[in-house]
Design a protein around this motif. Structure first.
Motif, PDB file in Angstrom:
ATOM      1  N   GLU A 100     -16.137 -26.067  -8.668  1.00 35.02           N
ATOM      2  CA  GLU A 100     -14.832 -26.191  -8.138  1.00 35.02           C
ATOM      3  C   GLU A 100     -14.073 -25.018  -8.562  1.00 35.02           C
ATOM      4  N   ASN A 101     -14.160 -24.144  -9.685  1.00 37.48           N
ATOM      5  CA  ASN A 101     -13.919 -23.012  -9.834  1.00 37.48           C
ATOM      6  C   ASN A 101     -14.324 -21.926  -8.830  1.00 37.48           C
ATOM      7  N   PHE A 102     -15.607 -22.244  -8.761  1.00 40.15           N
ATOM      8  CA  PHE A 102     -16.249 -21.255  -7.642  1.00 40.15           C
ATOM      9  C   PHE A 102     -15.554 -21.344  -6.230  1.00 40.15           C
ATOM     10  N   ALA A 103     -15.493 -22.400  -5.562  1.00 42.48           N
ATOM     11  CA  ALA A 103     -14.810 -22.438  -4.589  1.00 42.48           C
ATOM     12  C   ALA A 103     -13.324 -22.208  -4.353  1.00 42.48           C
ATOM     13  N   TYR A 104     -12.760 -22.244  -5.582  1.00 42.15           N
ATOM     14  CA  TYR A 104     -11.359 -21.955  -5.724  1.00 42.15           C
ATOM     15  C   TYR A 104     -11.267 -20.158  -5.762  1.00 42.15           C
ATOM     16  N   VAL A 105     -12.179 -19.519  -6.441  1.00 41.55           N
ATOM     17  CA  VAL A 105     -12.135 -18.038  -6.207  1.00 41.55           C
ATOM     18  C   VAL A 105     -12.520 -17.582  -5.020  1.00 41.55           C
ATOM     19  N   VAL A 106     -13.773 -18.168  -4.520  1.00 44.54           N
ATOM     20  CA  VAL A 106     -14.130 -17.825  -3.127  1.00 44.54           C
ATOM     21  C   VAL A 106     -13.174 -17.953  -2.140  1.00 44.54           C
ATOM     22  N   THR A 107     -12.061 -18.907  -2.007  1.00 40.12           N
ATOM     23  CA  THR A 107     -11.084 -18.927  -1.117  1.00 40.12           C
ATOM     24  C   THR A 107     -10.227 -17.776  -1.110  1.00 40.12           C
ATOM     25  N   ALA A 108      -9.907 -17.809  -2.580  1.00 41.52           N
ATOM     26  CA  ALA A 108      -9.081 -16.455  -2.675  1.00 41.52           C
ATOM     27  C   ALA A 108      -9.483 -15.119  -2.330  1.00 41.52           C
ATOM     28  N   ILE A 109     -10.726 -14.902  -2.505  1.00 49.01           N
ATOM     29  CA  ILE A 109     -11.487 -13.705  -1.931  1.00 49.01           C
ATOM     30  C   ILE A 109     -11.567 -13.492  -0.793  1.00 49.01           C
ATOM     31  N   LEU A 110     -11.684 -14.652   0.199  1.00 44.87           N
ATOM     32  CA  LEU A 110     -11.869 -14.526   1.386  1.00 44.87           C
ATOM     33  C   LEU A 110     -10.352 -14.083   2.019  1.00 44.87           C
ATOM     34  N   PHE A 111      -9.480 -14.968   1.241  1.00 50.19           N
ATOM     35  CA  PHE A 111      -7.993 -14.542   1.733  1.00 50.19           C
ATOM     36  C   PHE A 111      -7.644 -13.056   1.769  1.00 50.19           C
ATOM     37  N   VAL A 112      -7.831 -12.744   0.396  1.00 43.94           N
ATOM     38  CA  VAL A 112      -7.415 -11.348   0.332  1.00 43.94           C
ATOM     39  C   VAL A 112      -8.310 -10.196   1.218  1.00 43.94           C
ATOM     40  N   CYS A 113      -9.421 -10.699   1.440  1.00 47.76           N
ATOM     41  CA  CYS A 113     -10.331  -9.580   2.241  1.00 47.76           C
ATOM     42  C   CYS A 113      -9.885  -9.647   3.658  1.00 47.76           C
ATOM     43  N   LEU A 114      -9.508 -10.880   4.124  1.00 47.02           N
ATOM     44  CA  LEU A 114      -8.714 -10.973   5.564  1.00 47.02           C
ATOM     45  C   LEU A 114      -7.637 -10.283   5.777  1.00 47.02           C
ATOM     46  N   LEU A 115      -6.798 -10.437   4.860  1.00 42.20           N
ATOM     47  CA  LEU A 115      -5.323  -9.683   4.636  1.00 42.20           C
ATOM     48  C   LEU A 115      -5.516  -8.251   4.571  1.00 42.20           C
ATOM     49  N   ASP A 116      -6.773  -7.743   3.748  1.00 43.53           N
ATOM     50  CA  ASP A 116      -6.740  -6.269   3.926  1.00 43.53           C
ATOM     51  C   ASP A 116      -7.308  -5.725   5.286  1.00 43.53           C
ATOM     52  N   LEU A 117      -8.096  -6.672   5.747  1.00 45.75           N
ATOM     53  CA  LEU A 117      -8.594  -6.129   7.211  1.00 45.75           C
ATOM     54  C   LEU A 117      -7.166  -6.034   8.239  1.00 45.75           C
ATOM     55  N   VAL A 118      -6.336  -7.046   8.079  1.00 45.76           N
ATOM     56  CA  VAL A 118      -5.297  -7.143   9.023  1.00 45.76           C
ATOM     57  C   VAL A 118      -4.423  -5.992   8.637  1.00 45.76           C
ATOM     58  N   VAL A 119      -3.991  -5.761   7.407  1.00 46.30           N
ATOM     59  CA  VAL A 119      -3.461  -4.330   6.925  1.00 46.30           C
ATOM     60  C   VAL A 119      -3.942  -3.107   7.781  1.00 46.30           C
ATOM     61  N   MET A 120      -5.157  -2.912   7.523  1.00 46.07           N
ATOM     62  CA  MET A 120      -5.941  -1.520   8.052  1.00 46.07           C
ATOM     63  C   MET A 120      -5.657  -1.823   9.847  1.00 46.07           C
ATOM     64  N   VAL A 121      -6.148  -2.845  10.232  1.00 46.90           N
ATOM     65  CA  VAL A 121      -6.107  -2.835  11.888  1.00 46.90           C
ATOM     66  C   VAL A 121      -4.669  -2.761  12.398  1.00 46.90           C
ATOM     67  N   ASP A 122      -3.871  -3.569  11.796  1.00 48.79           N
ATOM     68  CA  ASP A 122      -2.682  -3.514  12.349  1.00 48.79           C
ATOM     69  C   ASP A 122      -1.690  -2.269  12.169  1.00 48.79           C
ATOM     70  N   HIS A 123      -2.238  -1.265  10.840  1.00 45.53           N
ATOM     71  CA  HIS A 123      -1.615  -0.072  10.849  1.00 45.53           C
ATOM     72  C   HIS A 123      -2.211   0.911  11.759  1.00 45.53           C
ATOM     73  N   LYS A 124      -3.453   0.711  12.227  1.00 45.52           N
ATOM     74  CA  LYS A 124      -3.839   1.638  13.123  1.00 45.52           C
ATOM     75  C   LYS A 124      -3.527   1.312  14.526  1.00 45.52           C
ATOM     76  N   THR A 125      -3.591  -0.146  14.863  1.00 47.03           N
ATOM     77  CA  THR A 125      -3.429  -0.257  16.191  1.00 47.03           C
ATOM     78  C   THR A 125      -2.087  -0.814  16.728  1.00 47.03           C
ATOM     79  N   MET A 126      -1.365  -1.257  15.737  1.00 39.16           N
ATOM     80  CA  MET A 126       0.127  -1.854  15.867  1.00 39.16           C
ATOM     81  C   MET A 126      -0.084  -3.296  16.162  1.00 39.16           C
ATOM     82  N   GLU A 127      -1.488  -3.951  16.284  1.00 38.80           N
ATOM     83  CA  GLU A 127      -1.423  -5.259  16.741  1.00 38.80           C
ATOM     84  C   GLU A 127      -2.285  -6.170  15.499  1.00 38.80           C
ATOM     85  N   ILE A 128      -2.212  -7.450  15.494  1.00 40.94           N
ATOM     86  CA  ILE A 128      -2.755  -8.269  14.689  1.00 40.94           C
ATOM     87  C   ILE A 128      -3.856  -9.183  15.465  1.00 40.94           C
TER      88      ILE A 128
END
Ligand SMILES: [Zn+2]
Length: 283
Positions: A123-151
């Motif tokens: 249960e803990n593992f699933a919780y952490v993995v969900t949180a990690i996937l979330f921050v990784c995806l947001l990081d990706l959006v930060v960079m792509v949006d910053h470079k291309t002005m679109e999400i």
């Protein structure tokens, strides 16, 4: 003794974080350059020479190579380096926060990350993995949006998938709170977009829907205000140094994503601190 082991574990987690965000750098680069995203070769972006594992090692390859490609002498990306560095700390925070399965709605718990690894609990593992996937995806959006002005929609959809997963893994937030979270920011943003031309980008609205579903309404609001504050600060600095004119647009998505990321990690504490301060001020 435990403290020593905890610090070692934190360092280990930090390394994993730098590797994860380094991978996000690679995905961003390949996405923008329209190359195959899953391809195990690591090459220099400028000369294309295949890199040895140590030359592609997060954070440290940049330091050892003194910021230059060994083959062509081209400067390595400082941007990527900083992102990897931040990734390490983001993951440590995520682990300290969610490693023992304590949820979004609880306080920040600085206690023995090793416990969560030794006493493995699905249960803990699933919780952490969900949180990690979330921050990784947001990081990706930060960079792509910053470079291309679109999400890109593909990243919004991926975030939505993780958010739907969070309905199962993050059960400390009630399902109604999750669902209201999807609408609490995205709907007002959508209305503003209809009224004010160019108010918010469509990508910002869609992302707020997906991220809000994961965070629940309280943290979605916290995240939005952090984003607004950071974006506003950036605009003020740029305007005061006259680097942009008043009519210029800038991508709000990166600030929004950083806001949602911070809300996930420390939003509950911010909210608690704010309420406590308000209570003191009101006697
Ligand atoms: Zn090179």
């Amino acid at each position: 003794m435990t403290l020593f082991v905890d610090i070692l574990v934190c360092i280990l987690i930090w390394f994993v974080g730098t590797a994860l965000f380094s991978f996000m750098n690679v995905i961003r680069y390949r996405y923008i350059e329209k190359k195959k995203i899953f391809n195990e070769d690591f090459t220099c972006d400028s000369c294309g020479t295949e890199l040895k594992p140590l030359e592609a090692f997060p954070v440290f390859s940049y330091l050892f190579l003194k910021g230059k490609c060994r083959y062509c002498g081209e400067k390595l990306s400082l941007y990527d380096f900083v992102n990897e560095l931040i990734g390490g700390f983001v993951l440590v925070f995520v682990f300290l926060r969610f490693g023992d399965g304590c949820g979004i709605s609880s306080g920040f718990i600085l206690s023995e990350p090793i416990d969560s690894i030794v006493h493995f609990n699905l249960e803990n593992f699933a919780y952490v993995v969900t949180a990690i996937l979330f921050v990784c995806l947001l990081d990706l959006v930060v960079m792509v949006d910053h470079k291309t002005m679109e999400i890109p929609n593909i990243f919004v959809i991926s975030t939505l998938v993780v958010s739907v997963l969070s309905l199962i893994t993050m059960r400390d937030v009630g399902i109604i709170e999750h669902l209201i979270g999807a609408l609490v920011i995205s709907v007002p943003m959508f209305v503003i977009t209809l009224i004010v031309k160019g108010g918010f980008g469509g990508g910002d609205v869609k992302l707020s829907f997906a991220a809000g579903l994961m965070l629940g309404w309280k943290l979605a609001i916290v995240g939005f205000f952090i984003g607004l504050l950071l974006g506003g600060l950036y605009a003020i600095i740029k305007l005061s140094t006259k680097k942009i004119d008043k009519k210029a647009h800038f991508a709000f998505g990166p600030y929004l994503c950083i806001g949602y990321m911070m809300a996930l990690i420390c939003g509950a504490n911010m909210l608690w601190g704010y309420l406590k301060l308000a209570a003191i001020l009101h006697g």
